[in-house]
Design a protein around this motif. Structure first.
Motif, PDB file in Angstrom:
ATOM      1  N   GLU A   1       0.836  -1.204   0.000  1.00  0.00           N
ATOM      2  CA  GLU A   1       0.000   0.000   0.000  1.00  0.00           C
ATOM      3  C   GLU A   1       0.871   1.253   0.000  1.00  0.00           C
ATOM      4  O   GLU A   1       0.602   2.215  -0.728  1.00  0.00           O
ATOM      5  CB  GLU A   1      -0.924   0.002   1.216  1.00  0.00           C
ATOM      6  CG  GLU A   1      -1.895   1.178   1.197  1.00  0.00           C
ATOM      7  CD  GLU A   1      -2.733   1.257   2.474  1.00  0.00           C
ATOM      8  OE1 GLU A   1      -3.899   0.843   2.419  1.00  0.00           O
ATOM      9  OE2 GLU A   1      -2.218   1.729   3.512  1.00  0.00           O
ATOM     10  N   ALA A   2       1.920   1.237   0.811  1.00  0.00           N
ATOM     11  CA  ALA A   2       2.796   2.412   0.884  1.00  0.00           C
ATOM     12  C   ALA A   2       3.414   2.712  -0.489  1.00  0.00           C
ATOM     13  O   ALA A   2       3.476   3.870  -0.909  1.00  0.00           O
ATOM     14  CB  ALA A   2       3.891   2.181   1.926  1.00  0.00           C
ATOM     15  N   ILE A   3       3.853   1.684  -1.189  1.00  0.00           N
ATOM     16  CA  ILE A   3       4.474   1.895  -2.507  1.00  0.00           C
ATOM     17  C   ILE A   3       3.439   2.407  -3.518  1.00  0.00           C
ATOM     18  O   ILE A   3       3.727   3.274  -4.335  1.00  0.00           O
ATOM     19  CB  ILE A   3       5.173   0.604  -2.995  1.00  0.00           C
ATOM     20  CG1 ILE A   3       6.402   0.324  -2.108  1.00  0.00           C
ATOM     21  CG2 ILE A   3       5.588   0.718  -4.463  1.00  0.00           C
ATOM     22  CD1 ILE A   3       7.060  -1.022  -2.339  1.00  0.00           C
ATOM     23  N   ARG A   4       2.209   1.890  -3.408  1.00  0.00           N
ATOM     24  CA  ARG A   4       1.148   2.381  -4.317  1.00  0.00           C
ATOM     25  C   ARG A   4       0.859   3.861  -4.059  1.00  0.00           C
ATOM     26  O   ARG A   4       0.704   4.643  -4.998  1.00  0.00           O
ATOM     27  CB  ARG A   4      -0.127   1.549  -4.160  1.00  0.00           C
ATOM     28  CG  ARG A   4       0.019   0.147  -4.713  1.00  0.00           C
ATOM     29  CD  ARG A   4      -1.309  -0.593  -4.849  1.00  0.00           C
ATOM     30  NE  ARG A   4      -1.079  -1.968  -5.252  1.00  0.00           N
ATOM     31  CZ  ARG A   4      -0.774  -2.353  -6.486  1.00  0.00           C
ATOM     32  NH1 ARG A   4      -0.697  -1.455  -7.455  1.00  0.00           N
ATOM     33  NH2 ARG A   4      -0.549  -3.614  -6.768  1.00  0.00           N
ATOM     34  N   VAL A   5       0.787   4.233  -2.792  1.00  0.00           N
ATOM     35  CA  VAL A   5       0.549   5.647  -2.461  1.00  0.00           C
ATOM     36  C   VAL A   5       1.742   6.498  -2.920  1.00  0.00           C
ATOM     37  O   VAL A   5       1.573   7.544  -3.556  1.00  0.00           O
ATOM     38  CB  VAL A   5       0.315   5.831  -0.936  1.00  0.00           C
ATOM     39  CG1 VAL A   5       0.225   7.313  -0.584  1.00  0.00           C
ATOM     40  CG2 VAL A   5      -0.953   5.100  -0.489  1.00  0.00           C
ATOM     41  N   ALA A   6       2.947   6.010  -2.623  1.00  0.00           N
ATOM     42  CA  ALA A   6       4.161   6.763  -2.971  1.00  0.00           C
ATOM     43  C   ALA A   6       4.264   6.994  -4.483  1.00  0.00           C
ATOM     44  O   ALA A   6       4.805   8.009  -4.932  1.00  0.00           O
ATOM     45  CB  ALA A   6       5.402   6.024  -2.471  1.00  0.00           C
ATOM     46  N   SER A   7       3.725   6.067  -5.270  1.00  0.00           N
ATOM     47  CA  SER A   7       3.828   6.142  -6.739  1.00  0.00           C
ATOM     48  C   SER A   7       2.795   7.065  -7.375  1.00  0.00           C
ATOM     49  O   SER A   7       2.923   7.434  -8.553  1.00  0.00           O
ATOM     50  CB  SER A   7       3.636   4.744  -7.350  1.00  0.00           C
ATOM     51  OG  SER A   7       4.532   3.834  -6.789  1.00  0.00           O
TER      52      SER A   7
END
Lengths: 95, 145
Positions: B21-27
């Motif tokens: 989830e963090a990587i999806r938000v960060a992207s």
């Protein structure tokens, strides 16, 4: 002295590792080349040592089995003190 | 001065369910501004499954990225801080910098500056402590050379 910095793709993490190794070499006062590459291209280079993450070391051991290359596992590619310790070990082993 | 990260590519969140989830938000900013496609986001997440957590380059810091491909339209970086931290295969991460690389060289200068920045652990702590992206930008402008 020639060192390979290896990661999965040879573009991101290994570039950061290369910079950390270069800084460690400067601080120790040793000259040499550092090349960043991905794991599949790694055996195409001649080197004194290969620096990579613990996750890749098993694979690298197989690839470099018949070569006189030291392998070093680096947990944190940006950790200068960790990298410096390994570079110092390599320098000492060459004496 | 070397290029760092624009404020429009920065986000601060309190927590994330997991690193995916963090990587999806960060992207998100890179998706919104058309630097990358969804395929690239998935490739970054798959890469962690495949290669392990080596993208955790320093304590509290990870650099999600994948191989340069057609899923990257423009080279760039985005930044996310997760105040409470999120687990990435046994490592706590509070600062994510997503790297989108179009080819194997266009991002080199940017990464060299990032490498220097990361070698001082205090820099990571200070960015994570920021409560606004403006404050993060100020730190990067001062210390990311």
């Amino acid at each position: 002295m020639k060192i390979l910095a290896v990661c999965g793709f040879g573009v991101g993490s290994s570039m950061i590792l290369k910079m950390t190794i270069q800084k460690a070499m400067r601080e120790i006062g040793v000259e040499g080349d550092v090349i960043n590459t991905d794991i599949s291209d790694s055996t195409g280079h001649n080197a004194d040592a290969v620096f990579s993450s613990p996750d890749f070391i098993g694979d690298l051991e197989k690839r470099f089995k018949n070569k006189d290359v030291k392998l070093y596992a680096i947990k944190r590619y940006s950790d200068l003190s960790e990298v410096k310790e390994k570079v110092q070990d390599l320098v000492d082993s060459k004496k | 001065m070397a290029q760092n990260i624009p404020e429009s590519h920065m986000q601060i969140i309190r927590s994330a369910k997991n690193y995916e989830e963090a990587i999806r938000v960060a992207s998100k900013p890179l998706l919104e501004y058309d630097y990358i496609t969804e395929e690239y986001v998935q490739a970054m997440i798959d890469s962690i499954e495949e290669h392990g957590p080596y993208i955790v380059l320093a304590d509290d810091f990870a650099l999600p990225h994948a191989r340069p491909s057609e899923a990257v339209k423009e080279t760039g970086l985005s930044l996310l801080t997760v105040k409470e931290g999120v687990d990435l295969k046994g490592n706590t991460v509070k600062l994510f910098v997503v790297l989108a690389a179009k080819d194997s060289s266009s991002h080199n200068e940017m990464l060299q500056s990032l490498a220097e920045f990361l070698m001082d652990k205090q820099n990571i702590k200070d960015v994570v402590a920021c409560n606004t992206v403006k404050d993060i930008k100020t730190i990067l402008n001062e210390r990311w050379n």
